[in-house]
Design an enzyme around this catalytic site. Structure first.
Site, PDB file in Angstrom:
ATOM      1  N   GLU A  41       0.821  -1.217   0.000  1.00 17.56           N
ATOM      2  CA  GLU A  41       0.000   0.000   0.000  1.00 17.56           C
ATOM      3  C   GLU A  41       0.853   1.264   0.000  1.00 17.56           C
ATOM      4  O   GLU A  41       0.422   2.314  -0.493  1.00 17.56           O
ATOM      5  CB  GLU A  41      -0.958   0.006   1.196  1.00 17.56           C
ATOM      6  CG  GLU A  41      -2.072  -1.036   1.145  1.00 17.56           C
ATOM      7  CD  GLU A  41      -1.664  -2.415   1.650  1.00 17.56           C
ATOM      8  OE1 GLU A  41      -0.455  -2.614   1.946  1.00 17.56           O
ATOM      9  OE2 GLU A  41      -2.537  -3.297   1.764  1.00 17.56           O
ATOM     10  N   PHE A  94     -10.799  -7.411  15.520  1.00 17.89           N
ATOM     11  CA  PHE A  94      -9.776  -7.826  14.549  1.00 17.89           C
ATOM     12  C   PHE A  94      -9.447  -6.669  13.589  1.00 17.89           C
ATOM     13  O   PHE A  94     -10.349  -6.092  12.996  1.00 17.89           O
ATOM     14  CB  PHE A  94     -10.340  -9.031  13.768  1.00 17.89           C
ATOM     15  CG  PHE A  94      -9.484  -9.494  12.633  1.00 17.89           C
ATOM     16  CD1 PHE A  94      -8.234 -10.050  12.857  1.00 17.89           C
ATOM     17  CD2 PHE A  94      -9.936  -9.388  11.321  1.00 17.89           C
ATOM     18  CE1 PHE A  94      -7.458 -10.495  11.801  1.00 17.89           C
ATOM     19  CE2 PHE A  94      -9.165  -9.828  10.265  1.00 17.89           C
ATOM     20  CZ  PHE A  94      -7.920 -10.381  10.504  1.00 17.89           C
ATOM     21  N   GLN A  95      -8.194  -6.317  13.475  1.00 19.96           N
ATOM     22  CA  GLN A  95      -7.687  -5.255  12.579  1.00 19.96           C
ATOM     23  C   GLN A  95      -8.179  -3.854  12.945  1.00 19.96           C
ATOM     24  O   GLN A  95      -8.097  -2.944  12.128  1.00 19.96           O
ATOM     25  CB  GLN A  95      -8.049  -5.538  11.112  1.00 19.96           C
ATOM     26  CG  GLN A  95      -7.367  -6.781  10.563  1.00 19.96           C
ATOM     27  CD  GLN A  95      -7.528  -6.945   9.064  1.00 19.96           C
ATOM     28  OE1 GLN A  95      -8.540  -6.538   8.505  1.00 19.96           O
ATOM     29  NE2 GLN A  95      -6.548  -7.549   8.417  1.00 19.96           N
ATOM     30  N   VAL A 141      15.786   8.635  -2.332  1.00 22.70           N
ATOM     31  CA  VAL A 141      16.493   9.339  -1.255  1.00 22.70           C
ATOM     32  C   VAL A 141      17.739   8.517  -0.933  1.00 22.70           C
ATOM     33  O   VAL A 141      17.686   7.298  -0.844  1.00 22.70           O
ATOM     34  CB  VAL A 141      15.577   9.511  -0.029  1.00 22.70           C
ATOM     35  CG1 VAL A 141      16.372   9.878   1.214  1.00 22.70           C
ATOM     36  CG2 VAL A 141      14.534  10.559  -0.324  1.00 22.70           C
ATOM     37  N   PHE A 157      24.509   6.952   1.578  1.00 27.05           N
ATOM     38  CA  PHE A 157      24.273   8.300   2.081  1.00 27.05           C
ATOM     39  C   PHE A 157      24.456   8.342   3.599  1.00 27.05           C
ATOM     40  O   PHE A 157      25.019   9.288   4.149  1.00 27.05           O
ATOM     41  CB  PHE A 157      22.852   8.733   1.702  1.00 27.05           C
ATOM     42  CG  PHE A 157      22.583  10.181   1.911  1.00 27.05           C
ATOM     43  CD1 PHE A 157      22.970  11.110   0.965  1.00 27.05           C
ATOM     44  CD2 PHE A 157      21.940  10.635   3.056  1.00 27.05           C
ATOM     45  CE1 PHE A 157      22.731  12.463   1.156  1.00 27.05           C
ATOM     46  CE2 PHE A 157      21.701  11.980   3.253  1.00 27.05           C
ATOM     47  CZ  PHE A 157      22.088  12.897   2.301  1.00 27.05           C
TER      48      PHE A 157
HETATM   49  C1  LIG Z   1      18.840  13.622   0.762  1.00 22.42           C
HETATM   50  C2  LIG Z   1      18.305  14.984   0.458  1.00 22.42           C
HETATM   51  C3  LIG Z   1      19.150  16.064   0.397  1.00 22.42           C
HETATM   52  C4  LIG Z   1      18.672  17.337   0.051  1.00 22.42           C
HETATM   53  N1  LIG Z   1      19.555  18.382  -0.078  1.00 22.42           N
HETATM   54  C5  LIG Z   1      19.121  19.562  -0.611  1.00 22.42           C
HETATM   55  C6  LIG Z   1      20.029  20.602  -0.957  1.00 22.42           C
HETATM   56  O1  LIG Z   1      21.227  20.485  -0.764  1.00 22.42           O
HETATM   57  N2  LIG Z   1      19.525  21.727  -1.514  1.00 22.42           N
HETATM   58  C7  LIG Z   1      18.184  21.904  -1.757  1.00 22.42           C
HETATM   59  O2  LIG Z   1      17.773  22.936  -2.308  1.00 22.42           O
HETATM   60  N3  LIG Z   1      17.307  20.941  -1.407  1.00 22.42           N
HETATM   61  C8  LIG Z   1      17.740  19.780  -0.870  1.00 22.42           C
HETATM   62  N4  LIG Z   1      16.849  18.782  -0.578  1.00 22.42           N
HETATM   63  C9  LIG Z   1      15.421  19.069  -0.774  1.00 22.42           C
HETATM   64  C10 LIG Z   1      14.879  19.896   0.383  1.00 22.42           C
HETATM   65  O3  LIG Z   1      14.694  19.051   1.504  1.00 22.42           O
HETATM   66  C11 LIG Z   1      13.535  20.561  -0.006  1.00 22.42           C
HETATM   67  O4  LIG Z   1      12.646  19.564  -0.442  1.00 22.42           O
HETATM   68  C12 LIG Z   1      13.662  21.578  -1.110  1.00 22.42           C
HETATM   69  O5  LIG Z   1      14.760  22.431  -0.909  1.00 22.42           O
HETATM   70  C13 LIG Z   1      12.392  22.399  -1.186  1.00 22.42           C
HETATM   71  O6  LIG Z   1      12.276  22.914  -2.462  1.00 22.42           O
HETATM   72  P1  LIG Z   1      11.208  24.073  -2.763  1.00 22.42           P
HETATM   73  O7  LIG Z   1      11.391  25.177  -1.817  1.00 22.42           O
HETATM   74  O8  LIG Z   1      11.323  24.347  -4.219  1.00 22.42           O
HETATM   75  O9  LIG Z   1       9.805  23.321  -2.607  1.00 22.42           O
HETATM   76  P2  LIG Z   1       8.698  23.295  -1.465  1.00 22.42           P
HETATM   77  O10 LIG Z   1       9.266  22.952  -0.152  1.00 22.42           O
HETATM   78  O11 LIG Z   1       7.616  22.450  -1.981  1.00 22.42           O
HETATM   79  O12 LIG Z   1       8.193  24.812  -1.375  1.00 22.42           O
HETATM   80  C14 LIG Z   1       7.401  25.394  -2.362  1.00 22.42           C
HETATM   81  C15 LIG Z   1       6.829  26.699  -1.821  1.00 22.42           C
HETATM   82  O13 LIG Z   1       6.145  27.353  -2.896  1.00 22.42           O
HETATM   83  C16 LIG Z   1       4.891  27.817  -2.436  1.00 22.42           C
HETATM   84  N5  LIG Z   1       4.009  27.894  -3.607  1.00 22.42           N
HETATM   85  C17 LIG Z   1       3.340  26.881  -4.212  1.00 22.42           C
HETATM   86  N6  LIG Z   1       2.672  27.349  -5.286  1.00 22.42           N
HETATM   87  C18 LIG Z   1       2.943  28.674  -5.367  1.00 22.42           C
HETATM   88  C19 LIG Z   1       2.572  29.701  -6.294  1.00 22.42           C
HETATM   89  N7  LIG Z   1       1.785  29.437  -7.342  1.00 22.42           N
HETATM   90  N8  LIG Z   1       3.042  30.949  -6.087  1.00 22.42           N
HETATM   91  C20 LIG Z   1       3.848  31.218  -5.018  1.00 22.42           C
HETATM   92  N9  LIG Z   1       4.227  30.291  -4.119  1.00 22.42           N
HETATM   93  C21 LIG Z   1       3.785  29.033  -4.300  1.00 22.42           C
HETATM   94  C22 LIG Z   1       4.478  26.801  -1.388  1.00 22.42           C
HETATM   95  O14 LIG Z   1       3.513  27.373  -0.512  1.00 22.42           O
HETATM   96  C23 LIG Z   1       5.810  26.503  -0.713  1.00 22.42           C
HETATM   97  O15 LIG Z   1       6.066  27.393   0.342  1.00 22.42           O
HETATM   98  C24 LIG Z   1      17.297  17.524  -0.197  1.00 22.42           C
HETATM   99  C25 LIG Z   1      16.429  16.438  -0.085  1.00 22.42           C
HETATM  100  C26 LIG Z   1      16.920  15.178   0.218  1.00 22.42           C
HETATM  101  C27 LIG Z   1      15.963  14.028   0.287  1.00 22.42           C
HETATM  102  C1  LIG Z   2      12.279   4.889   5.178  1.00 23.27           C
HETATM  103  C2  LIG Z   2      13.628   5.432   5.507  1.00 23.27           C
HETATM  104  N1  LIG Z   2      14.472   4.730   6.293  1.00 23.27           N
HETATM  105  C3  LIG Z   2      15.709   5.208   6.564  1.00 23.27           C
HETATM  106  C4  LIG Z   2      16.118   6.425   6.062  1.00 23.27           C
HETATM  107  C5  LIG Z   2      17.513   6.955   6.363  1.00 23.27           C
HETATM  108  N2  LIG Z   2      18.296   6.906   5.100  1.00 23.27           N
HETATM  109  C6  LIG Z   2      18.435   7.964   4.279  1.00 23.27           C
HETATM  110  S1  LIG Z   2      19.311   7.631   2.932  1.00 23.27           S
HETATM  111  C7  LIG Z   2      19.565   6.034   3.399  1.00 23.27           C
HETATM  112  C8  LIG Z   2      20.413   5.107   2.590  1.00 23.27           C
HETATM  113  C9  LIG Z   2      19.892   4.852   1.229  1.00 23.27           C
HETATM  114  O1  LIG Z   2      20.620   3.773   0.707  1.00 23.27           O
HETATM  115  P1  LIG Z   2      20.550   3.350  -0.785  1.00 23.27           P
HETATM  116  O2  LIG Z   2      19.155   3.316  -1.266  1.00 23.27           O
HETATM  117  O3  LIG Z   2      21.335   2.113  -0.961  1.00 23.27           O
HETATM  118  O4  LIG Z   2      21.241   4.559  -1.539  1.00 23.27           O
HETATM  119  P2  LIG Z   2      22.768   5.081  -1.430  1.00 23.27           P
HETATM  120  O5  LIG Z   2      22.750   6.240  -0.533  1.00 23.27           O
HETATM  121  O6  LIG Z   2      23.616   3.944  -0.960  1.00 23.27           O
HETATM  122  O7  LIG Z   2      23.086   5.439  -2.833  1.00 23.27           O
HETATM  123  C10 LIG Z   2      18.953   5.789   4.638  1.00 23.27           C
HETATM  124  C11 LIG Z   2      19.006   4.496   5.372  1.00 23.27           C
HETATM  125  C12 LIG Z   2      15.180   7.129   5.275  1.00 23.27           C
HETATM  126  N3  LIG Z   2      15.477   8.326   4.761  1.00 23.27           N
HETATM  127  N4  LIG Z   2      13.969   6.602   4.977  1.00 23.27           N
END
Ligand SMILES: Cc1cc2nc3c(=O)[nH]c(=O)nc-3n(C[C@H](O)[C@H](O)[C@H](O)COP(=O)(O)OP(=O)(O)OC[C@H]3O[C@@H](n4cnc5c(N)ncnc54)[C@H](O)[C@@H]3O)c2cc1C
Ligand SMILES: Cc1ncc(C[n+]2csc(CCOP(=O)(O)OP(=O)(O)O)c2C)c(N)n1
Length: 572
Positions: free
Chosen positions: A49, A111-112, A380, A465
């Site tokens: 799911e 159940f559930q 991620v 990571f």
């Molecule tokens: C492993 C990992 C590492 C990351 N590292 C980085 C990094 O180094 N750098 C980075 O930038 N990000 C990084 N991210 C992503 C980060 O966590 C955020 O998701 C991202 O920076 C948010 O992007 P955003 O502001 O464009 O989007 P959102 O967080 O979705 O924000 C969008 C905003 O726009 C507004 N909005 C929507 N529609 C409109 C409209 N029509 N007009 C005006 N406003 C509007 C919303 O209200 C909201 O406030 C990483 C993510 C992961 C998983």
């Molecule tokens: C559901 C969930 N569990 C644990 C984490 C913590 N976490 C972030 S990245 C990562 C490793 C991802 O490993 P993999 O998919 O092999 O990618 P790699 O970074 O090795 O390229 C973990 C455990 C998470 N973000 N989400």
């Protein structure tokens, strides 16, 4: 007899819903029976799911319209939750149908039994139990309206027996067309905004996903303000292309140019972004923020001037009031810096005859051979880093990740939702070996629904990571080893084409063959375990938070004291 479940399906069809992702069972059987009997809605059977919720989220992200997932009572709807969190935090309209145990048993520890109203409270804007046929379709329609207008998740909990009762109402009550309100700051506020910008010289724009659909306006604005544009990751697909002002991302995945453009400005103009990392905001600049939602203003950094408005509408109102900024130096320096940073990153993606294969190179190849309008998903983990740095957007391509919620295993389910929504487009998943294994059962969904998704698995035999995180915090690596199977055999067993690249010269042919294949395919690429993915710049203050291992690697650029890092990074 017309049942509540029949009415539910009819209302969803009227709202434009064409499919529901889920797994059937007990309390949900009435609803799936109504779906079986209709031609308007398809049942997309997945194997977990969580996949259903992620897939619905991908559909909603790509189309902007309502997508639906469903789970049976208790465990079935508990499995939806992580995917729904992702939808909620991505602000995409998704309805979840959480089937519930027989209504007469609620409260007995049956159940559930669970209480969906509590379970989904944090990841939805609306969650209601339907206990009487008289509530339908009103409650369902309120749920749909809430998901659409709040752009988020709504849940209805429907006991199996209520679904089978005779419907009281006979059809949808509401027939709204999509609402398109015009949200703009008042004239006085636009004057104030123009005045603040006209008085500033060194301006940097931080733009995010809220700039979707306003590319031209953003570029025109940057020209008028002579402002470099840093984009937040969720904005990459909408902002980076055809953009002479682009200076990349900032933060840990970012470019040094993005970092410095933010830190060196006098005025930071945030537009449609919720970029979360506080330490990457400038300390002394004036900050102006424009966002569609007032509650977003000042959430991440102190804001001096906040405006509620849609990006396109606001910028169109603003432009005539802006004077041309004559100060060019900030933009010139930022672009120059970007060229150097980009060149350095590109060098890391250059082909090399050596093994192990660099993941940057793999991503560069994907970027080069993928279609003009490909849809990419990235797990991620390190695949997010490579996607952020090496996939080129062009206005037609799309990029999905779990960027706000940060859940592993998102890429395969998001690819499933993308491919079902756009059967004719190329869908490419950049999967981690850990991420793929987490929801691997849904490889079977690709075959079952004949979805020609291409999975590129970055096989580094590690939760890579997290290893980086551990090293940077000074922890010894622990619990990150992955004893992996041969994923090509797993793919073949699941009815996919399975290919493998052990050496750099095999990467391009394998990926090209997979992309040409008329069906689902998986390419396992053996990549190096330790690749630097460093912060764009490191100040003394930030350095304190890094362990010695990472610090040395960062500061020397190639980390020659550390044997493994040296092997992969020096001997290119
Ligand atoms: C492993 C990992 C590492 C990351 N590292 C980085 C990094 O180094 N750098 C980075 O930038 N990000 C990084 N991210 C992503 C980060 O966590 C955020 O998701 C991202 O920076 C948010 O992007 P955003 O502001 O464009 O989007 P959102 O967080 O979705 O924000 C969008 C905003 O726009 C507004 N909005 C929507 N529609 C409109 C409209 N029509 N007009 C005006 N406003 C509007 C919303 O209200 C909201 O406030 C990483 C993510 C992961 C998983
Ligand atoms: C559901 C969930 N569990 C644990 C984490 C913590 N976490 C972030 S990245 C990562 C490793 C991802 O490993 P993999 O998919 O092999 O990618 P790699 O970074 O090795 O390229 C973990 C455990 C998470 N973000 N989400």
């Amino acid at each position: 007899m017309r049942r509540v479940a029949d009415l539910l399906v009819e209302v969803l069809a009227e709202a434009g819903v064409r499919r529901i992702y889920g797994i059937c069972g007990d309390s949900l059987n009435g609803i799936t029976d109504s779906i079986r009997a209709t031609n308007n809605i398809r049942w997309i059977h997945v194997r977990h799911e969580e996949t259903a919720a992620f897939a619905a989220g991908a559909e909603a992200h790509l189309t902007g319209t309502l997508a639906v997932c469903a789970g049976s009572s208790g465990p079935g709807n508990l499995h939806l939750i992580n995917g729904l969190y992702d939808c909620y935090r991505n602000r995409v309209p998704v309805l979840a149908i959480a089937a519930q145990i027989p209504s007469a048993e609620i409260g007995s520890g049956y159940f559930q039994e669970t209480h969906p109203e509590h379970l989904f409270a944090q990841c939805s804007h609306y969650c209601e139990l339907v206990s009487h046929p008289e509530q339908m379709p009103r409650v369902l329609e309120v749920a749909i309206q809430t998901a659409l207008s709040k752009r988020g998740v709504a849940v209805i909990a429907l006991p199996g027996d209520v679904a089978l009762k005779e419907a009281v109402d006979h059809g949808p009550r509401l027939h709204f067309s999509e609402a398109r309100p015009i949200v703009c700051p008042s004239d006085d506020e636009i004057d104030l905004l123009a005045d603040v910008l006209n008085r500033s010289k060194k301006i940097t724009i931080l733009a995010g996903a809220g700039c979707a659909g306003a590319h031209d306006e953003l570029i025109e604005l940057a020209g008028k303000l002579q402002a470099p544009i840093v984009h937040a990751l969720r904005g990459k697909e909408f902002i980076e292309y055809d953009n002479p002002f682009d200076v990349g991302l900032t933060a840990l995945l970012g470019f040094s140019s993005g970092y410095h453009a933010m830190m060196n400005c006098d005025l930071l103009l945030m537009i449609g972004t919720d970029f979360p990392y506080r330490q990457f905001y400038p300390k002394n600049a004036t900050v102006v923020q424009i966002d569609l939602r007032g509650e977003q203003l000042g959430r991440r950094t102190k804001v001096d001037f906040g405006f509620v408005g849609d990006t396109g509408v606001t910028l169109r109102a603003l432009m005539p009031k802006l004077q041309q900024n004559q100060y060019e130096e900030h933009l010139r320096q930022s672009r120059e810096h970007y060229r150097t940073a980009r060149k350095e990153l590109d060098e890391l993606a250059a082909p090399s005859g050596k093994t192990p294969i660099h993941p940057q190179y793999v991503t560069r190849v994907i970027d080069q051979v993928a279609a003009e309008d490909a849809i990419f998903t990235c797990d991620v983990g390190t695949p997010t880093i490579w996607a952020a740095r090496y996939l080129t957007m062009n206005g037609k391509r799309r990029l999905l990740g779990s960027f706000n919620h940060g859940s592993m295993a998102n890429a395969l389910p998001q690819a499933i939702g993308s491919q079902i929504t756009y059967p004719g487009r190329q869908v490419v998943s950049l999967s981690g070996d850990g991420g793929l294994a987490m929801l691997m059962g849904d490889l079977l969904t690709l075959k079952q629904h004949e979805l020609p998704v291409k999975l590129i698995v970055f096989k580094n035999d590690a939760l890579g990571f997290v290893e980086l995180e551990m090293k940077s915090a000074g922890f010894l690596e622990f619990g990150t080893d992955l004893h992996n199977p041969d994923f090509t055999q797993i793919a073949e067993g699941a009815g996919l084409l399975g290919l493998r690249a052990d050496t750099p010269d095999q990467v391009e042919p394998a990926i090209a063959q997979a992309l040409k294949h008329d069906g689902p395919a998986l390419v396992e690429v053996i990549v190096s375990r330790q690749e630097l993915s460093m912060p764009p710049s490191i100040s003394l203050e930030e350095a304190k938070g890094f362990g010695l291992f990472m610090l040395k690697a960062v500061l020397s650029g190639r980390g020659d004291e550390i044997i493994d890092l040296a092997r992969v990074n020096l001997l290119r």
